[in-house]
Design an enzyme around this catalytic site. Structure first.
Site, PDB file in Angstrom:
ATOM      1  N   HIS A  63       0.921  -1.152   0.029  1.00  0.00           N
ATOM      2  CA  HIS A  63      -0.110   0.184  -0.090  1.00  0.00           C
ATOM      3  C   HIS A  63       0.855   1.350  -0.032  1.00  0.00           C
ATOM      4  O   HIS A  63       2.093   1.223   0.460  1.00  0.00           O
ATOM      5  CB  HIS A  63      -0.867   0.132   1.250  1.00  0.00           C
ATOM      6  CG  HIS A  63      -2.269  -0.820   1.338  1.00  0.00           C
ATOM      7  ND1 HIS A  63      -2.011  -1.938   1.580  1.00  0.00           N
ATOM      8  CD2 HIS A  63      -3.243  -0.575   0.727  1.00  0.00           C
ATOM      9  CE1 HIS A  63      -3.344  -2.535   1.284  1.00  0.00           C
ATOM     10  NE2 HIS A  63      -4.200  -1.914   0.657  1.00  0.00           N
ATOM     11  N   LYS A 122      -0.597   5.063   4.590  1.00  0.00           N
ATOM     12  CA  LYS A 122      -1.577   4.173   5.325  1.00  0.00           C
ATOM     13  C   LYS A 122      -1.258   3.984   6.583  1.00  0.00           C
ATOM     14  O   LYS A 122      -0.069   3.868   7.056  1.00  0.00           O
ATOM     15  CB  LYS A 122      -1.527   2.768   4.474  1.00  0.00           C
ATOM     16  CG  LYS A 122      -2.400   1.762   5.280  1.00  0.00           C
ATOM     17  CD  LYS A 122      -2.726   0.585   4.213  1.00  0.00           C
ATOM     18  CE  LYS A 122      -3.668  -0.391   4.877  1.00  0.00           C
ATOM     19  NZ  LYS A 122      -5.004   0.255   4.952  1.00  0.00           N
TER      20      LYS A 122
HETATM   21  N1  LIG Z   1     -12.789  -0.572   3.355  1.00  0.00           N
HETATM   22  C1  LIG Z   1     -12.370  -0.065   2.290  1.00  0.00           C
HETATM   23  O1  LIG Z   1     -12.663  -0.483   1.193  1.00  0.00           O
HETATM   24  C2  LIG Z   1     -11.292   0.994   2.245  1.00  0.00           C
HETATM   25  C3  LIG Z   1     -10.724   1.397   0.985  1.00  0.00           C
HETATM   26  C4  LIG Z   1      -9.902   2.475   1.611  1.00  0.00           C
HETATM   27  C5  LIG Z   1      -9.456   3.056   2.548  1.00  0.00           C
HETATM   28  N2  LIG Z   1     -10.123   2.126   3.624  1.00  0.00           N
HETATM   29  C6  LIG Z   1      -9.758   2.716   4.962  1.00  0.00           C
HETATM   30  O2  LIG Z   1     -10.395   3.891   5.272  1.00  0.00           O
HETATM   31  C7  LIG Z   1      -9.842   4.830   6.202  1.00  0.00           C
HETATM   32  C8  LIG Z   1      -9.687   6.199   5.438  1.00  0.00           C
HETATM   33  O3  LIG Z   1      -8.780   6.219   4.436  1.00  0.00           O
HETATM   34  P1  LIG Z   1      -8.537   7.525   3.505  1.00  0.00           P
HETATM   35  O4  LIG Z   1      -7.479   6.780   2.509  1.00  0.00           O
HETATM   36  O5  LIG Z   1      -9.764   8.306   3.212  1.00  0.00           O
HETATM   37  O6  LIG Z   1      -7.582   8.029   4.382  1.00  0.00           O
HETATM   38  P2  LIG Z   1      -7.232   9.549   4.764  1.00  0.00           P
HETATM   39  O7  LIG Z   1      -5.950   9.741   5.668  1.00  0.00           O
HETATM   40  O8  LIG Z   1      -7.210  10.262   3.285  1.00  0.00           O
HETATM   41  O9  LIG Z   1      -8.631  10.295   5.398  1.00  0.00           O
HETATM   42  C9  LIG Z   1      -8.849  10.259   6.647  1.00  0.00           C
HETATM   43  C10 LIG Z   1      -9.625  11.407   6.995  1.00  0.00           C
HETATM   44  O10 LIG Z   1     -10.135  11.302   8.436  1.00  0.00           O
HETATM   45  C11 LIG Z   1     -10.040  12.555   9.161  1.00  0.00           C
HETATM   46  N3  LIG Z   1     -10.230  12.357  10.523  1.00  0.00           N
HETATM   47  C12 LIG Z   1      -9.762  12.188  11.508  1.00  0.00           C
HETATM   48  N4  LIG Z   1     -10.134  12.289  12.683  1.00  0.00           N
HETATM   49  C13 LIG Z   1     -11.512  12.135  12.236  1.00  0.00           C
HETATM   50  C14 LIG Z   1     -12.524  12.300  13.341  1.00  0.00           C
HETATM   51  N5  LIG Z   1     -12.341  12.394  14.795  1.00  0.00           N
HETATM   52  N6  LIG Z   1     -13.961  12.766  12.669  1.00  0.00           N
HETATM   53  C15 LIG Z   1     -13.908  12.693  11.448  1.00  0.00           C
HETATM   54  N7  LIG Z   1     -12.873  12.813  10.471  1.00  0.00           N
HETATM   55  C16 LIG Z   1     -11.672  12.373  10.942  1.00  0.00           C
HETATM   56  C17 LIG Z   1      -8.749  12.989   8.725  1.00  0.00           C
HETATM   57  O11 LIG Z   1      -8.578  14.425   8.915  1.00  0.00           O
HETATM   58  C18 LIG Z   1      -8.603  12.533   7.144  1.00  0.00           C
HETATM   59  O12 LIG Z   1      -9.345  13.579   6.328  1.00  0.00           O
HETATM   60  C19 LIG Z   1      -8.539   4.333   6.596  1.00  0.00           C
HETATM   61  O13 LIG Z   1      -8.542   3.336   7.794  1.00  0.00           O
HETATM   62  C20 LIG Z   1      -8.161   3.054   5.372  1.00  0.00           C
HETATM   63  O14 LIG Z   1      -7.335   1.739   5.653  1.00  0.00           O
HETATM   64  C21 LIG Z   1     -10.897   1.163   3.701  1.00  0.00           C
END
Ligand SMILES: NC(=O)c1ccc[n+]([C@@H]2O[C@H](COP(=O)([O-])OP(=O)(O)OC[C@H]3O[C@@H](n4cnc5c(N)ncnc54)[C@H](O)[C@@H]3O)[C@@H](O)[C@H]2O)c1
Length: 252
Positions: free
Chosen positions: A136, A140
């Protein structure tokens, strides 16, 4: 559908695009700076919240939505040792919760193939050694990936002799259940190798290796759109339902 986006990062922004394309209303966007606004007043009238934040924040966010009577789709990884608590809360309150470690259709087909392959391998004896590799992007925040853990669990359920997993993650300090050296992996554990490089959205490979051959099950995500689309389809599926769901329910 009136939706709330919780976590306005890479996934949250992609989800917003897909929600709008499919004619849904984005009523609320919550990120770190306005996290205090995730409450009953702001969630008033919201049908479903899509939660993609961080391992440290997912539990509280989902709990708040369930307590406010709002259905939740979550894909945040790295916190799911507490998922069962929220599933119980959801059932007690007659709420709706959809969780998937990966919303990509191809990955979910891979989950099924992986379980079938592990069962077949169980019948051919112990000629093959199995391990998983996940690659990844460097931002991450959790290791191993939720998808790799789901793959490991699928093997553990179906392949006699495997009882757990460990993570060999050179250079990744926050890795869970980590071993320092590949040779330290116990025989009854599946080794998950984690690699972080560049902007890679996600590559997962399950490898069975004998002295004579190598058999691989491999999936590579080309872009995040497929993940966001899966999450929005899950939200549409969840709307108006009660209970606890995952991708197997959607694929049925
Ligand atoms: N299940 C899936 O298919 C899938 C796919 C992609 C990513 N993910 C997971 O989803 C999560 C997010 O991924 P991403 O790539 O968007 O990450 P990212 O870091 O781009 O986004 C995460 C966001 O959450 C925000 N955040 C932090 N604390 C918060 C709170 N208390 N309330 C609301 N927002 C808050 C951050 O400011 C950030 O903008 C990760 O855990 C990733 O592993 C899952």
């Amino acid at each position: 559908m009136k939706a709330a986006i919780i976590g306005y990062g890479k996934m949250g922004r992609e989800i917003e695009r897909i929600l709008k394309e499919r004619g849904h209303d984005v009523a609320l966007i919550i990120d770190q700076e306005n996290a205090g606004e995730l409450d009953a007043a702001h969630l008033e009238g919201v049908d479903v919240a899509l939660e993609f934040t961080t391992p440290a924040t997912a539990y509280d966010n989902i709990r708040t939505c369930l307590e406010c009577g709002v259905a939740v789709v979550s894909g945040t990884t790295g916190w799911t040792d507490r998922l069962a608590e929220l599933q119980t809360l959801c059932r007690e309150r007659g709420g709706a919760l959809f969780y998937a470690s990966n919303f990509c259709l191809g990955v979910n087909l891979m989950f099924r193939l992986n379980r079938q392959l592990a069962a077949l391998m169980g019948r051919v004896g112990d000629n093959y050694q199995v391990h998983i590799e996940e690659v990844h992007h460097t931002q991450k925040k959790d290791a191993p990936s939720g998808t790799a853990i789901t793959l490991a669990e699928g093997i553990i359920e179906n392949l006699p002799g495997k009882a757990g997993w460990v993570n060999f993650a050179p250079g990744i300090e926050h890795a869970a259940n980590r071993v320092e050296h590949s040779e330290d992996t116990p025989a009854d554990c599946i080794e998950i190798r984690s690699v972080r490089e560049g902007m890679v959205p996600g590559i997962h490979t399950v490898t069975y290796e004998s002295e004579d051959d190598i058999l691989e099950l491999r999936h590579e995500i080309k872009n995040r759109r497929t993940l966001a689309q899966g999450a929005v389809v899950a939200a549409e599926f969840l709307c108006g339902k009660q209970g606890v769901y995952g991708m197997d329910d959607l694929l049925k």
